[in-house]
Write an enzyme that holds these catalytic residues in place. Structure first.
Site, PDB file in Angstrom:
ATOM      1  N   GLU A   1     -12.198 -68.330   6.944  1.00  0.00           N
ATOM      2  CA  GLU A   1     -11.483 -67.725   8.048  1.00  0.00           C
ATOM      3  C   GLU A   1     -10.294 -67.069   7.589  1.00  0.00           C
ATOM      4  OE1 GLU A   1     -10.090 -70.846  11.000  1.00  0.00           O
ATOM      5  OE2 GLU A   1     -11.930 -72.290  10.238  1.00  0.00           O
TER       6      GLU A   1
ATOM      7  N   GLU B   1     -10.897 -77.676   7.160  1.00  0.00           N
ATOM      8  CA  GLU B   1      -9.498 -77.848   7.142  1.00  0.00           C
ATOM      9  C   GLU B   1      -9.165 -79.471   7.404  1.00  0.00           C
ATOM     10  OE1 GLU B   1      -7.430 -75.420  10.202  1.00  0.00           O
ATOM     11  OE2 GLU B   1      -8.116 -73.610   9.121  1.00  0.00           O
TER      12      GLU B   1
ATOM     13  N   GLU C   1     -17.195 -70.252  16.948  1.00  0.00           N
ATOM     14  CA  GLU C   1     -16.691 -71.782  17.080  1.00  0.00           C
ATOM     15  C   GLU C   1     -17.081 -71.977  18.551  1.00  0.00           C
ATOM     16  OE1 GLU C   1     -12.924 -72.705  15.717  1.00  0.00           O
ATOM     17  OE2 GLU C   1     -13.120 -74.632  16.503  1.00  0.00           O
TER      18      GLU C   1
ATOM     19  N   TYR D   1      -4.530 -66.816   8.159  1.00  0.00           N
ATOM     20  CA  TYR D   1      -4.133 -65.903   9.389  1.00  0.00           C
ATOM     21  C   TYR D   1      -2.689 -65.260   9.111  1.00  0.00           C
ATOM     22  CZ  TYR D   1      -8.040 -68.257  11.730  1.00  0.00           C
ATOM     23  OH  TYR D   1      -9.613 -68.760  11.868  1.00  0.00           O
TER      24      TYR D   1
HETATM   25  O1  AHR Z   1     -10.293 -70.114  14.099  1.00  0.00           O
HETATM   26  C1  AHR Z   1      -9.621 -70.821  14.891  1.00  0.00           C
HETATM   27  C2  AHR Z   1      -9.009 -72.063  14.242  1.00  0.00           C
HETATM   28  O2  AHR Z   1      -8.234 -71.771  13.206  1.00  0.00           O
HETATM   29  C3  AHR Z   1     -10.288 -72.680  13.488  1.00  0.00           C
HETATM   30  O3  AHR Z   1     -10.889 -73.949  14.419  1.00  0.00           O
HETATM   31  C4  AHR Z   1      -9.451 -73.635  12.559  1.00  0.00           C
HETATM   32  O4  AHR Z   1     -10.274 -74.099  11.469  1.00  0.00           O
HETATM   33  C5  AHR Z   1      -8.451 -72.808  12.313  1.00  0.00           C
HETATM   34  O5  AHR Z   1      -7.176 -73.634  12.216  1.00  0.00           O
END
Ligand code: AHR
Length: 499
Positions: A292, A173, A27, A244
């Site tokens: 992600e 997102e 990114e 995450y």
């Molecule tokens: O990977 C970091 C961020 O995490 C990305 O920009 C976003 O899509 C997510 O919230």
């Protein structure tokens, strides 16, 4: 010492593994692009300003596809800013990350970098501040051979051949209130559908990913997927998933059992896709792009202190410990266990920003999470096999009782290889793992590669880049096609067999 058993056979298949599940993500964020892949002043820079040291490690990982240019960044991005002569490119504010984007690197340079890295590009279009028209323009610029205004403009910019990007994300997102141009599920679903239709009118060969939820904890999770797919089911191919895992907060047992949580998330999303399929009497199946996934929390406090409106600050620079590597290993196993539905996945991200690779002025090094990613990408190609696990459970506060063993077998008949990935996430007890491999004839044990350390918080740094690195285990035996493997507590393992 505990005992566990795995049952596998070549005919009991989950599905063929799509190589794109070993994808990653770059990114325009922090030092991912500037300082990570591109650094013209670095002694490691090649003639285009790309870092050779980074490229070497990316190639070693055999990354099949890299998502670009965001992420939250894409929701305010004007792709036109990043093409044409560098001296004319504008400096812009990036609202997503409160920084300055100089546009020194744009899609053409990224495509050059991807070729050098031996990877494909997964492009994302801005559906935050922009819409159908700009997405189609971008596709015309990238994929049409010539003879139209934007494809000829690309040719003028020095790219005679079309980039031919096949895989496209319809925004990022869009369910998140933090997203520039955040939308309701219905608003987004309509926009995704109209964008998808127009893009396919221009280039019917593209594969399209609609945004799913930013995580299962979102209050709109479930309804979001059902509503979005209700609007765009016929015109998209994949729904995205993002996840995450955060701070273990001293509860390593729960943290290391998060593979079970990810497993449930995938099952839930696949079920929602199939609910919409049934409701529409459709024959088409929507698959998953888990574009992600990672551990992300170490950098959150330090990021709050960073200055705003500067170029390429040290954002999201998580220093991963051994515990994170174990969970990343388990997450990869979970993706493989869903090889029938998960066709694309991107470790977020690739360099400097929550990444397996870090760089400084003096070189690039491998973080702890690099290793499970490396070995799974290298040896996890073929067919994922149903892997029945009979293992003792560990009690966890967050997930209840969870088997202490995460595992999956990958069979590659063509190459004559069987590879078993296994994590013993028990914090104190070793495991003797037994597998009857007679269904595979008379295999040979090639090697048992292991990541193991007593210190869950050990890290690799610039000054000690190999603190956590793979070891070869000699404690596994194969007798008359019966394997007994010793998996230490807190260990990631790869058992490689020749068939
Ligand atoms: O990977 C970091 C961020 O995490 C990305 O920009 C976003 O899509 C997510 O919230």
């Amino acid at each position: 010492m505990k005992n566990a058993k795995i049952t596998i056979a070549p005919d009991f298949k989950i599905g063929d593994i799509d190589r794109r599940i070993y994808g990653s993500f770059i990114e325009h964020l922090g030092r991912a692009v500037y300082g990570g892949i591109y650094d013209p002043k670095s002694p490691f820079a090649d003639e285009q300003g790309f870092r050779r040291d980074t490229l070497k490690l990316v190639r070693e990982l055999e990354v099949p596809v890299v998502r670009y240019p965001g992420g939250n960044f894409v929701s305010g991005y004007k792709w036109e800013d990043g093409v044409g002569p560098r001296e004319n490119r504008p400096r812009r504010v990036d609202l997503a990350w409160s920084v300055i984007e100089t546009n020194e690197v744009g899609l053409n340079e990224f495509s050059d970098w991807a070729k050098k890295a031996g990877t494909d590009v997964m492009m994302a279009v801005n559906l935050g501040t922009r819409g159908v028209s700009e997405a189609v323009d971008l596709l015309e610029y990238c994929n049409l051979p010539g003879g139209t205004y934007l494809s000829d403009l690309r040719r003028c910019h020095g790219y005679a051949d079309p980039h031919g990007f096949k895989l496209w994300c319809l925004g990022n997102e869009m369910d998140g209130p933090w997203q520039t141009g955040h939308k309701t599920a219905f608003e987004y679903g309509r926009l995704a559908n109209e964008t998808a239709k127009a893009m396919r009118d221009l280039d019917p060969s593209v594969e399209l990913v609609a945004c799913g939820s930013s995580g299962p904890y979102m209050s709109t999770f479930g309804d979001w997927e059902a509503t979005v797919l209700g609007e765009c089911y016929d015109n998209v191919d994949y729904i995205s998933m993002h996840r995450y895992y955060g701070d273990a907060e001293g509860d390593s047992a729960s943290f290391l059992a998060n593979g079970a949580d990810m497993d449930m998330f995938i099952t839930d999303v696949a079920n929602i896709c199939d609910y919409v399929k049934a409701r529409r009497h459709s024959k088409k199946t929507i698959n998953i792009s888990f574009d992600e996934w990672n551990v992300w929390y170490h950098s959150q406090e330090q990021d709050k202190k960073l200055p705003r409106w500067v170029r390429a600050p040290h954002q999201l620079e998580d220093v991963y410990d051994f515990q994170d590597a174990l969970l990343v290993g388990s997450m990869l196993i979970t993706l493989l266990r869903h090889a029938d539905r998960v066709k694309i996945a991107c470790l977020a991200q690739l360099v400097n920003v929550i990444a397996p690779i870090m760089t400084s002025d003096t070189g690039a090094w491998r973080q702890t999470i690099y290793y499970p990613y490396l070995y799974t990408s290298k040896y996890g190609r073929g067919t994922a096999l149903q892997t029945l696990i009979d293992a003792p459970v560990v009690e966890t506060r967050q997930h209840g009782p969870v088997p202490c063993l995460d595992a999956v077998a990958v069979y590659n008949e063509e190459r004559g290889e069987l590879n078993i990935f296994a994590v013993n996430h028990d914090l104190t007890e070793d495991l003797d793992l037994n597998i009857d491999l007679r269904p595979f004839g008379a295999p040979e044990l090639v090697e048992h590669i292991m990541l193991h350390d007593e210190d869950l918080h050990a890290v690799n740094t610039e000054s000690a880049p190999d603190r956590i690195s793979p070891q070869l285990s000699t404690s596994s035996t194969l007798t008359s096609s019966h394997l007994t493997a010793h998996l230490p507590h807190k260990s990631w393992n790869l058992l490689r067999f020749k068939i």
